[in-house]
Every structure is written in C-alpha cells, then in structure tokens.
Enzyme design. Structure first.
Site: not given
Length: 210
Positions: A8, A10, A12-14, A29, A130
C-alpha cells in the site's frame, strides 16, 4: 506472510503492506536493504533498526499511549507486524474535513489530545523522530489519538531531542493548518521549553538565510 500481502505504500526506508493475520487485517512493515552498504553490515544495522522501532512502539503503548498493537517482529526478514488502524489521518482531517476546518472547539480538542499523547511519549524518554500530521490518526471506533510510524524513533532523555520532536510537529501542524494553535496539555519541563525556544530561533535563522 509477505506472499499474501498487498503493498500500500513504499518510502525511502520501508515497504508497508496489509495482510491477513489470524482473524483480522494487519500492517506489515518491511525494511529493505541498502545496496550501498556491505551486506553483513546492512543486515546488522537493519535488524537493529527494526528492534529499536519495535521496542519504542511497545514502550509507548505500555505507558498508555495509543499506538498500533505489536503482533510480532522478525529481525531475520526485517519485518514488523502490527495492528491495522481503522481511522482518519490528522493531516487529511485538517485539509478536507469541514467539521475540523471550521470548528475551533474541534481543533482545540484535537490539539489537547496531541499534547497529552506526546507528553506520555516523552515521559518515557522516547523520541518519535518524525512527528508530522501524517503520523497521527484518530481511531474510528472511539476517536482516540493514535501515534503511528516509529521508524525513526529512539530513546533519549535529553531536553534538546524532545524539543526538536516538538518543533517538527509544531511546524507540520502549522503548515498543514496555519490558523491552528500550539499544542495544549503538553506538560514539559522548563528545560524542554527553553530548548524549544532555542530550536525555534535556529529554525527562523535558517529560514532567513535560505
């Protein structure tokens, strides 16, 4: 489980998937490897990051913060399986929901919920890392304020780190809805408040310099 999952999102990390878990829907995740790093180092760093995220998530939930329930963690596959939250993203509420756009009482109520939740997070020395209105939700069932995505979280008791967390959310909140007030009911120490003032000043100076 990834085989039956639906991608669902994407970042930069996951990658974020939905997938069936027992009798319910879950979020999975999956952190992916960084090709620029040595494979052995990458695997070790990714496993550490997955573990740290899960621990911060669990720590916050245990302290009374509404977060997704943690189902399981697989460091070998770099995945975290957690509760799928039925609800509304705060950013979307502030942009598209007239009940919140035009109702100051609703805005104050929301700000109070955010302040209380963040105070609980910082009380156990978790730094979210974040805090934006995209990482806050209201549960559909009871309108509880949920904090999501602890992917950049870490543990720190430093007032500076907590102040930066506050500043990031304050900026995100005001840029999403310029007329909204600062968070209420965030019970910060004088040290955190003075550090927040310093961080705001640094932010203004950077804006002026460009």
């Amino acid at each position: 489980m990834i085989e039956s999952a639906i991608l669902i999102k994407q970042g930069a990390e996951a990658r974020i998937y939905t997938a069936p878990f027992l009798t319910r829907t879950a979020i999975i995740k999956e952190r992916f490897s960084k090709t620029y790093r040595h494979p052995t180092l990458d695997k070790k760093l990714t496993a550490r990051r997955v573990t740290q995220e899960a621990r911060c998530l669990f720590k916050c939930r245990k302290s009374g913060v509404d977060t997704p329930v943690l189902y399981f963690v697989n460091t070998e596959n770099s995945t975290i399986c957690m509760e799928f939250i039925q609800g509304m993203i705060i950013k979307d509420l502030l942009i598209s929901d007239n009940e919140y756009i035009q109702n100051k009482e609703k805005q104050d109520e929301l700000a109070e919920k955010i302040g209380i939740a963040l105070a609980k997070v910082h009380a156990v020395d978790v730094i979210h890392g974040d805090l934006t209105t995209s990482n806050l939700m209201l549960r559909e069932s009871n309108q509880s304020l949920v904090i999501i995505d602890f992917g950049l979280s870490y543990v720190s008791s430093l007032p500076e780190d907590k102040a930066v967390d506050l500043y990031v959310l304050e900026k995100a909140f005001l840029s999403t809805h310029p007329n909204s007030e600062e968070m209420k009911n965030y019970k910060a120490s004088q040290g955190i408040l003075s550090k927040l003032a310093e961080v705001r000043l640094r932010g203004r100076k950077r804006s002026m310099v460009g």
